[in-house]
Scaffold this motif. Structure first.
Motif, short mmCIF file in Angstrom:
data_model
loop_
_atom_site.label_atom_id
_atom_site.label_comp_id
_atom_site.label_asym_id
_atom_site.label_seq_id
_atom_site.Cartn_x
_atom_site.Cartn_y
_atom_site.Cartn_z
N ARG A 66 1.03 -1.08 0.06
CA ARG A 66 -0.09 -0.08 -0.06
C ARG A 66 0.81 1.18 -0.14
O ARG A 66 1.51 1.50 -1.10
N SER A 67 1.01 1.99 1.13
CA SER A 67 1.88 3.17 1.06
C SER A 67 2.78 3.23 2.29
O SER A 67 3.64 4.42 2.37
N ARG A 91 0.07 -2.51 -6.33
CA ARG A 91 -0.17 -1.54 -5.37
C ARG A 91 -1.65 -1.85 -4.96
O ARG A 91 -2.38 -1.47 -5.88
N ALA A 92 -1.95 -1.90 -3.96
CA ALA A 92 -3.41 -2.26 -3.37
C ALA A 92 -3.95 -1.06 -3.12
O ALA A 92 -3.99 -0.65 -1.96
N GLY A 93 -4.15 -0.25 -3.91
CA GLY A 93 -4.84 1.00 -3.98
C GLY A 93 -4.58 2.00 -5.39
O GLY A 93 -4.16 0.96 -6.25
N ALA A 94 -4.56 3.34 -5.22
CA ALA A 94 -4.33 3.93 -6.38
C ALA A 94 -3.19 4.93 -6.51
O ALA A 94 -2.35 4.98 -7.28
N GLY A 95 -3.06 5.49 -5.49
CA GLY A 95 -1.71 6.65 -5.37
C GLY A 95 -0.30 5.83 -5.62
O GLY A 95 0.07 4.83 -4.80
N ASN A 118 -11.06 1.09 -5.69
CA ASN A 118 -11.56 2.11 -4.80
C ASN A 118 -12.05 3.46 -5.08
O ASN A 118 -12.41 4.41 -4.48
N ARG A 174 -4.35 14.24 -2.71
CA ARG A 174 -3.29 14.05 -1.83
C ARG A 174 -3.05 15.69 -0.77
O ARG A 174 -3.28 16.46 -1.76
N HIS A 190 -8.27 10.31 5.67
CA HIS A 190 -7.72 9.57 4.47
C HIS A 190 -8.52 8.20 4.39
O HIS A 190 -8.10 7.07 4.30
N TRP A 217 -11.61 4.00 1.38
CA TRP A 217 -11.64 2.77 2.64
C TRP A 217 -12.92 2.58 2.95
O TRP A 217 -13.40 2.53 4.23
O1 3PG Z 1 -4.27 5.89 -3.18
C1 3PG Z 1 -4.95 5.28 -2.67
O2 3PG Z 1 -5.40 4.32 -3.02
C2 3PG Z 1 -5.57 5.74 -1.18
O3 3PG Z 1 -4.93 7.01 -0.91
C3 3PG Z 1 -5.29 5.00 -0.07
O4 3PG Z 1 -4.04 4.64 0.12
P1 3PG Z 1 -3.37 3.65 1.29
O5 3PG Z 1 -3.64 2.35 0.76
O6 3PG Z 1 -1.79 3.93 1.30
O7 3PG Z 1 -3.91 3.91 2.58
#
Ligand code: 3PG
Ligand code: NAD
Length: 318
Positions: free
Chosen positions: A56-57, A77-81, A104, A236, A292, A296
């Motif tokens: 994740r991050s 990357r389990a997510g986007a950023g 998400n 962000r 954040h 979620w």
């Molecule tokens: O980019 C994302 O998917 C969200 O901001 C969640 O980020 P995280 O998985 O790092 O909490």
């Protein structure tokens, strides 16, 4: 099921994820080490053994880590950023990167709408008042979304999901994207940044954090809006600082904000100036914070894994 050679099977997971990730990747033929508690020094010691890394991050995936990852062929990357990942290194070293933003984006779209409706209708403030036995109707008179112009900056997964959720609110939707074109539809108008400045009532940010978008919203940028705006930031926190937000509130440029992300999300590491500016923001009734959590939800937590497993299944076999 994909069959990988023995030394190309090991996948390390270094962040907490929905536990569906383990069977999903085992079914693909991987040997999964789920280590959400692992600290960076140990990652640096063992990363050389892994073919895949799921993140994740929590940990920056920078050169220090990547140069040790001699067998690494993919990152999920389990997510986007992707802002904590050295994308250039991955590109130069033929390490594939997969993300799961599609998992998400609905959560983010719904959260942005929820925050906006709560802001427009003073829901959080009025709720606190009623709990204290305070009954104020005139002071909590709401604002309608109907008829407003909503400007979106960054029209990728999140921006377009938000726009889609807005359909039905009878708003005028404008979207600007610096690197994408021909995405407009009859209802969602593809526009220039100048149009966004000229017409927006509600601005929603959906750009990734990059060198260019870090502090994108400077005081000069904000001064270009022709009308006072409501701001939604689920992208962000680094895109607009606390100090700039306070300045824009004081100047009447911003009249309300929904902030799911902060320029620094670790309160204990705030500088004195950050603390001062954050306290000023937190004292404003027309600011709604959340920690954040836009992306979620229970549903996205699991969906992200499915998206990731599918993309890796398809991407690795090529
Ligand atoms: O980019 C994302 O998917 C969200 O901001 C969640 O980020 P995280 O998985 O790092 O909490
Ligand atoms: N709060 C949360 O829980 C949460 C959840 C998911 C994503 N996010 C954030 O949302 C961001 C966007 O995610 P996404 O999946 O939509 O990304 P995306 O890549 O699909 O879309 C981003 C769009 O922004 C555009 N863009 C880039 N720089 C720009 C600029 N300077 N000006 C205008 N447009 C620009 C890109 O061309 C792209 O179309 C993520 O990077 C992440 O930071 C937050």
């Amino acid at each position: 099921m994909t069959q990988f050679p023995e030394d190309l099977k090991k996948v390390l997971i270094i962040d907490e994820m929905h536990l569906s990730i383990i069977p999903l990747f085992e079914e693909e033929g991987f040997v999964v080490d789920y280590r959400p508690e692992i600290k960076r020094p140990e990652i640096l010691e063992i990363i050389q053994d892994y073919f895949g890394l799921l993140i994740r991050s929590k940990t920056p995936i920078n050169r220090e880590l990547l140069t040790k990852a001699k067998k690494l062929r993919f990152i999920g990357r389990a997510g986007a950023g992707l802002d904590k990942i050295d994308l250039e290194y991955l590109d130069q070293n033929n390490i594939k990167l997969f993300h799961a933003a599609e998992g998400n984006m609905d959560a983010v779209g719904e959260h942005a709408i929820g925050g906006l409706l709560a802001l427009f209708n003073h829901i959080n403030k009025a709720d606190q008042e009623v709990r204290r036995g305070v009954w104020k109707r005139e002071e909590n008179r709401g604002e309608e979304l109907k008829g407003k112009t909503v400007g979106i900056i960054g029209y990728g997964n999140m921006g377009s999901a938000f726009a889609k959720k807005l359909l039905g609110f009878e708003v005028n939707i404008l979207a600007y994207d610096k690197y994408k074109s021909h995405f407009g539809s009859g209802v969602i108008k593809e526009v220039t940044l100048e149009d966004i400045f000229a017409e927006t009532d509600v601005l929603s940010l959906h750009v990734p954090l990059t060198a260019e978008t870090n502090n994108l919203m400077t005081p000069e940028f904000l001064k270009r809006f022709k009308k006072p705006i409501y701001l939604i930031n689920t992208a962000r926190g680094e895109i607009v600082s606390f100090a700039t937000l306070n300045q824009a509130f004081d100047a009447g440029i911003i009249k309300g904000a929904v902030l799911d992300v902060l320029e620094n999300e670790k309160f204990q590491t705030f500088s004195l100036e950050q603390q001062r500016e954050f306290d000023l923001l937190a004292a404003r009734e027309n600011v709604i914070f959340s920690p954040h959590i836009a992306g979620w939800t229970f549903q996205s937590y699991e969906r992200i894994n499915e998206v990731l497993a599918q993309k890796i299944r398809e991407g690795i076999s090529n």
